[in-house]
Motif scaffolding. Structure first.
Motif, short mmCIF file in Angstrom:
data_model
loop_
_atom_site.label_atom_id
_atom_site.label_comp_id
_atom_site.label_asym_id
_atom_site.label_seq_id
_atom_site.Cartn_x
_atom_site.Cartn_y
_atom_site.Cartn_z
N MET A 138 0.86 -1.20 0.00
CA MET A 138 0.00 0.00 0.00
C MET A 138 0.88 1.23 0.00
O MET A 138 1.96 1.24 0.55
CB MET A 138 -0.88 -0.01 1.25
N TYR A 139 0.46 2.25 -0.65
CA TYR A 139 1.30 3.44 -0.78
C TYR A 139 1.29 4.23 0.50
O TYR A 139 0.28 4.38 1.14
CB TYR A 139 0.79 4.32 -1.91
N SER A 140 2.41 4.78 0.86
CA SER A 140 2.42 5.75 1.95
C SER A 140 2.02 7.09 1.37
O SER A 140 1.83 7.22 0.18
CB SER A 140 3.80 5.80 2.58
N TRP A 141 1.89 8.10 2.21
CA TRP A 141 1.33 9.36 1.73
C TRP A 141 2.39 10.15 0.97
O TRP A 141 2.67 11.30 1.30
CB TRP A 141 0.80 10.14 2.93
N GLU A 142 2.92 9.51 -0.08
CA GLU A 142 4.02 10.18 -0.75
C GLU A 142 3.55 11.31 -1.65
O GLU A 142 4.33 12.17 -1.99
CB GLU A 142 4.82 9.18 -1.56
N MET A 143 2.27 11.32 -2.04
CA MET A 143 1.83 12.40 -2.90
C MET A 143 1.87 13.72 -2.16
O MET A 143 1.86 14.78 -2.77
CB MET A 143 0.42 12.12 -3.42
N LEU A 144 1.94 13.68 -0.82
CA LEU A 144 1.97 14.92 -0.07
C LEU A 144 3.36 15.53 -0.02
O LEU A 144 3.51 16.73 0.09
CB LEU A 144 1.49 14.69 1.37
N SER A 145 4.39 14.69 -0.04
CA SER A 145 5.72 15.24 0.20
C SER A 145 6.72 14.95 -0.90
O SER A 145 7.83 15.42 -0.84
CB SER A 145 6.28 14.68 1.51
N PHE A 146 6.34 14.18 -1.92
CA PHE A 146 7.31 13.82 -2.95
C PHE A 146 7.78 15.04 -3.70
O PHE A 146 8.96 15.20 -4.00
CB PHE A 146 6.66 12.83 -3.91
N ASN A 147 6.85 15.96 -4.01
CA ASN A 147 7.19 17.07 -4.87
C ASN A 147 8.10 18.09 -4.22
O ASN A 147 8.63 18.96 -4.91
CB ASN A 147 5.92 17.78 -5.36
N ILE A 148 8.30 17.99 -2.89
CA ILE A 148 9.16 18.98 -2.25
C ILE A 148 10.55 18.90 -2.84
O ILE A 148 11.16 19.89 -3.22
CB ILE A 148 9.24 18.74 -0.73
N HIS A 149 11.08 17.65 -2.91
CA HIS A 149 12.45 17.50 -3.39
C HIS A 149 12.54 17.03 -4.83
O HIS A 149 13.49 17.36 -5.51
CB HIS A 149 13.19 16.48 -2.51
N ASP A 150 11.59 16.21 -5.24
CA ASP A 150 11.80 15.49 -6.50
C ASP A 150 10.75 15.82 -7.55
O ASP A 150 10.76 15.22 -8.60
CB ASP A 150 11.76 13.98 -6.24
N GLY A 151 9.85 16.76 -7.29
CA GLY A 151 8.79 17.02 -8.25
C GLY A 151 9.31 17.57 -9.56
O GLY A 151 8.89 17.19 -10.65
N PHE A 152 10.29 18.47 -9.45
CA PHE A 152 10.83 19.10 -10.64
C PHE A 152 11.50 18.07 -11.54
O PHE A 152 11.26 18.02 -12.74
CB PHE A 152 11.82 20.17 -10.20
N LEU A 153 12.33 17.21 -10.93
CA LEU A 153 13.05 16.23 -11.75
C LEU A 153 12.11 15.21 -12.34
O LEU A 153 12.32 14.73 -13.46
CB LEU A 153 14.12 15.54 -10.91
N GLU A 154 11.05 14.85 -11.59
CA GLU A 154 10.10 13.89 -12.18
C GLU A 154 9.44 14.51 -13.41
O GLU A 154 9.27 13.84 -14.44
CB GLU A 154 9.03 13.51 -11.17
N ALA A 155 9.09 15.80 -13.32
CA ALA A 155 8.48 16.43 -14.49
C ALA A 155 9.46 16.49 -15.65
O ALA A 155 9.08 16.31 -16.81
CB ALA A 155 8.00 17.85 -14.12
N ILE A 156 10.74 16.72 -15.34
CA ILE A 156 11.74 16.77 -16.43
C ILE A 156 11.88 15.40 -17.09
O ILE A 156 11.95 15.29 -18.32
CB ILE A 156 13.09 17.25 -15.87
N VAL A 157 11.91 14.34 -16.28
CA VAL A 157 12.12 13.03 -16.90
C VAL A 157 10.91 12.63 -17.72
O VAL A 157 11.03 11.96 -18.75
CB VAL A 157 12.48 11.97 -15.82
N ARG A 158 9.71 13.06 -17.28
CA ARG A 158 8.55 12.76 -18.10
C ARG A 158 8.57 13.55 -19.41
O ARG A 158 8.12 13.06 -20.44
CB ARG A 158 7.27 13.06 -17.32
N GLY A 159 9.08 14.77 -19.36
CA GLY A 159 9.23 15.52 -20.61
C GLY A 159 10.23 14.85 -21.53
O GLY A 159 10.03 14.78 -22.75
N ASN A 160 11.34 14.33 -20.96
CA ASN A 160 12.32 13.63 -21.78
C ASN A 160 11.73 12.40 -22.41
O ASN A 160 12.06 12.02 -23.55
CB ASN A 160 13.52 13.20 -20.92
N ARG A 161 10.85 11.74 -21.69
CA ARG A 161 10.26 10.52 -22.24
C ARG A 161 9.45 10.80 -23.50
O ARG A 161 9.38 9.96 -24.39
CB ARG A 161 9.37 9.87 -21.19
N SER A 162 8.85 12.00 -23.55
CA SER A 162 8.06 12.28 -24.75
C SER A 162 8.95 12.47 -25.96
O SER A 162 8.46 12.52 -27.08
CB SER A 162 7.20 13.52 -24.54
N GLY A 163 10.27 12.56 -25.75
CA GLY A 163 11.19 12.69 -26.87
C GLY A 163 11.70 11.37 -27.40
O GLY A 163 12.52 11.35 -28.31
#
Lengths: 351, 176
Positions: free
Chosen positions: A1-26
């Motif tokens: 079961m997931y822990s409440w990571e949607m609340l705190s993931f973006n503090i440190h890693d939200g930007f990089l996750e968005a970048i890697v998803r943008g790279n994937r579209s390439g």
């Protein structure tokens, strides 16, 4: 079961996750691959690739091109993106990103040691190493005569040091020992990575443990098939299998005693997720097994993007890029050797 | 207030109703702003990263940030309304049932609005983050995900409505 990571993931890693998803579209699509498969020369390939994201990396290459140049420049793009992500990452993402490259480090070490054994020049070998797996002092690997020296001189300062505890012997290095060394190191690396991901918890642990289990099982099958008919004993074979995954421990027991591909198939068909892979290849044929495994791996990697707020997207992106570079290498080789009818034998579409 | 009840019950009813009212007002603005800020950082970091490869998404996806901001504005409005309800009562009547009721009503109203806005802000933030990432890949998804966000931001509105109804009956006793 997931822990409440949607609340705190973006503090440190939200930007990089968005970048890697943008790279994937390439990543290259099926339409791009169709265009590339219809090219007649390597210059055509370069022209088609200049319309994709590889353009800036290939445009300065003079003709005539070689396939190794194309692969090298495409790998350079992957390395640039990786370094861009690594320099912005916090803990624990930075450790996770570094773990992804240890596999390449192991390959580089084995490459240099094998090449030195066959009396090749060190600089030539260094150029063939994968850039993601480079570390300082890699050139002094050429000096070592046996594994103990290898460890003491060079590897004790690298991140690979903890993986050597199982395979330090005083034997001289020869081809057989080096392959065993490679597989032992890789087994220790996978076990370590699996424990690290399990410790991270949450969605990362769930998805990464599934992806790594598939990797471990695939390696088990490959080790089995490659060691059929060699002098590798059953006990040695069993020592090379990982400690996790769907196949351990009962599947490994059965695989250790297999003597030909059909017995391997019999073992694997007891596991539903792998049944579909082995159903695609007919009896007696093992060349298509690689492609079937790659297709299954790509399917699982793409599925990991369906979820947000975890680290497995970084791992999946790196692996998908490497698959794309393998595709490009295959297409370039087929075009360069004028065997275009074999192009579709080994290209795995990602989208 | 019977004289032989437990000491905790006596301690609670001897707390001044102004304390409860003031805490209610503080919670209403403080926790709402916490929710809004939480939502904005969740959606903002994804939006910035995704806009590198797909710059077209920036202006449309600011709507997610605006929805989170609206949550903070609800908190401010309710806090201002609540503080206009605070009136002085003479000391002799401070612990009358009527003035206790007024104090509790303002406290409850502040709690309702604060926590409803907290979860609303977080909800809109998470959806906004997914919206930015999906819009970067496929621009037809934006409007559909926006509908989900609108439903999410209605949660804060429910809290405000109930809070205002609750505080409407906070009438302090007049003199004598």
């Amino acid at each position: 079961m997931y822990s409440w990571e949607m609340l705190s993931f973006n503090i440190h890693d939200g930007f990089l996750e968005a970048i890697v998803r943008g790279n994937r579209s390439g990543l290259l699509t099926a339409a791009d691959y169709n265009n590339l498969c219809q090219c007649e020369t390597l210059d055509d390939i370069k022209m088609h690739l200049s319309a994709t994201e590889y353009g800036p990396y290939l445009q300065n290459e003079p003709s005539p091109l070689h396939t190794t140049t194309i692969v090298e420049k495409c790998t350079l793009k992957l390395v640039d993106e990786y370094k861009h992500m690594l320099c912005q990452a916090n803990e624990p993402l930075s450790t996770f990103l570094q773990y992804i490259t240890y596999g390449h480090m192991i390959d580089n070490v084995v490459l240099i040691v094998t090449g030195t054994l066959h009396e090749r020049d060190v600089n030539e070998l260094l150029e063939k190493c994968h850039p993601l797996g480079m570390f300082d002092s890699i050139a002094s690997l050429a000096v070592a005569q046996n594994m103990r020296e290898l460890y003491r001189l060079v590897l004790v300062d690298t991140p690979l040091a903890p993986y050597f505890s199982e395979c330090i012997t005083s034997e001289d290095l020869d081809d057989m020992n080096i392959e065993i060394m490679r597989n032992t190191l890789y087994k220790a690396y996978l076990d370590d990575f699996y424990k690290f991901c399990a410790k991270l918890g949450g969605a990362t642990a769930e998805i990464m443990c599934d992806l790594l289990s598939f990797e471990a099982d695939r390696r088990a099958v490959n080790i089995t098939i490659n060691s059929i008919g060699t002098e590798l004993t059953r006990d040695d074979r069993r020592k090379l299998y990982s400690n996790f995954g769907l196949l351990s421990p009962y599947g490994h027991e059965e695989l250790a005693v297999c003597e030909d591909v059909d017995q391997v198939r019999g073992v694997m068909e007891k596991y539903p997720p792998y049944q579909s892979i082995f159903a695609k290849i007919s009896y007696g044929e093992s060349q298509m097994l690689d492609k079937a495994f790659y297709e299954e791996e790509v399917r699982r990697l793409c599925l990991s993007f369906e979820q947000q707020f975890h680290y497995a997207v970084f791992f999946s992106y790196m692996r998908l890029r490497e698959q794309e570079i393998r595709n490009l290498m295959w297409i370039s080789e087929c075009v360069a050797q004028n065997q275009k009818n074999r192009v579709h034998d080994s290209v795995v579409f990602i989208f | 207030m019977s004289s032989d009840s437990s000491s905790w019950a006596r301690a609670l009813v001897h707390i001044s109703p102004y304390t409860f009212a003031a805490i209610g007002i503080a919670v209403s603005i403080g926790v709402s702003v916490l929710g809004a800020a939480w939502g904005i950082f969740i959606t903002g970091s994804s939006l910035i990263g995704a806009a590198i490869k797909a710059p077209r998404i920036t202006s449309k996806n600011l709507i997610s940030v605006i929805f989170c901001e609206a949550v903070a504005i609800y908190g401010v409005i309710v806090a201002i309304i609540l503080q206009t309800k605070l009136e002085s009562v003479p000391t002799s009547r401070m612990h009358d049932p009527e003035s206790m009721r007024a104090g509790y009503a303002i406290f409850a109203s502040g709690l309702i609005v604060g926590f409803a806005n907290l979860v609303c802000g977080v909800c809109v933030g998470v959806i906004g983050s997914s919206c930015a990432l999906s819009d970067a890949q496929n621009s037809t998804l934006f409007v559909k995900i926006l509908v989900i966000e609108i439903f999410g931001s209605a949660l804060g509105l429910f809290g405000v409505i109930v809070g205002i109804i609750m505080s409407a009956q906070a009438t302090w006793p007049t003199k004598a």
